[in-house]
Design an enzyme around this catalytic site. Structure first.
Site, PDB file in Angstrom:
ATOM      1  CE1 TYR A 157     -32.165  28.304 -14.501  1.00 49.21           C
ATOM      2  CE2 TYR A 157     -31.906  28.152 -12.115  1.00 49.21           C
ATOM      3  CZ  TYR A 157     -31.816  28.880 -13.291  1.00 49.21           C
ATOM      4  OH  TYR A 157     -31.370  30.179 -13.248  1.00 49.21           O
ATOM      5  CE  LYS A 161     -28.752  29.129 -15.393  1.00 55.04           C
ATOM      6  NZ  LYS A 161     -28.259  30.095 -16.410  1.00 55.04           N
TER       7      LYS A 161
END
Length: 275
Positions: A157, A161
């Site tokens: 994650y 990002k």
């Protein structure tokens, strides 16, 4: 700001719940037609039907954005249903399960990177191709402070990002001169279903994400002294999508309540993992 989006069409990914649902609803409230893209068929279709019942123009487009062919098809279906795309909001994201990088498998890695980064690229590519003949449009990517303040256990994650940070700038540069503006919102700690899921039942009693348990506001690791609400992010989206932001492209705008500057421990993760 008194933005109106009458006559404009927006596509919001991950729009069946949480921040995405609030963004889609807010754009609809301001007059935009909305394509709701999500892999949750029941919730996505229910939102589209509710908006239509209120006299608004909304369509649900089911898609699993971790699959490039479905990401491209989502844009094609939205164009077929609504005729054009003026505003693309890339909100869809997968956190994956809490797993050490030492134990991470390829399938887990690919699922998160595929949804958050690869899927966003192919949706943006397809939307940009449609926007250029129209004379332009707006692409808004939802980023996260975890690219700068990683949380242990959420490696893919955080990496995805960080990739979106770069992708936002790349798209802004490559699409310069086409009339397409590309910006990102660096989202901090916002009350969402994923936050509610880790709370004790007595604190997670309300389904209204705008009603935050006072203990979370009181312990929020922000300079403004409270946790974010989905509506906080929706208002930033509508600003960036509006003509008031006509001079902004390639910008990563932090909407984190000063979290990155506060140096306070995050109350939502174990002490050993706090940043």
């Amino acid at each position: 700001m008194s933005a109106t989006f009458e006559g404009r069409v927006s596509l919001v990914t991950g729009a069946s719940r949480g921040i995405g649902k609030t963004i889609a609803t807010h754009l609809s409230d301001l007059g935009a037609a909305v394509a709701i893209v999500d892999r949750d068929v029941d919730r996505g279709d229910a939102l589209a039907r509710r908006l239509r019942a209120d006299g608004r123009r909304a369509e649900f487009v089911p898609a699993d954005l971790s699959k490039p062919a479905e990401a491209r098809r989502a844009v094609e279906d939205a164009l077929s249903l609504l005729g054009r795309i003026d505003i693309l909001v890339n909100n869809a994201a997968s956190h994956g399960r809490l797993t050490s990088v030492l134990d991470m498998g390829l399938d887990e890695w690919n699922e998160v990177i595929g949804t958050n980064l690869t899927g966003t690229f192919f949706v943006s590519q397809a939307a940009a191709r449609a926007m250029i003949p129209q004379g332009g449009g707006v692409i808004i990517n939802l980023l996260a402070i975890q690219s700068q303040l990683p949380i242990s256990g959420y490696g893919p994650y955080c990496v995805s990002k960080g990739g979106l940070d770069a992708l936002t700038r790349v798209l802004a540069v490559e699409l310069a001169g086409t009339g397409i503006r590309v910006n990102g919102i660096v989202v901090g700690s916002v009350y969402s279903e994923s936050v509610r899921a880790v709370l004790p039942p007595e604190l997670a009693a309300s389904d209204d994400l705008e009603v935050v348990p006072s203990v979370l506001d009181e312990s929020a690791a922000t300079l403004v002294g409270r946790m974010g609400r989905p509506s906080d992010i929706a208002r930033v989206v509508t600003f960036l999508a509006s003509d008031d932001a006509a001079y902004l492209t390639g910008t990563l705008l932090a909407a984190d309540g000063g979290r990155q500057l506060s140096r306070r421990p995050d109350p939502l993760i174990p002490r050993k993992d706090r940043r």
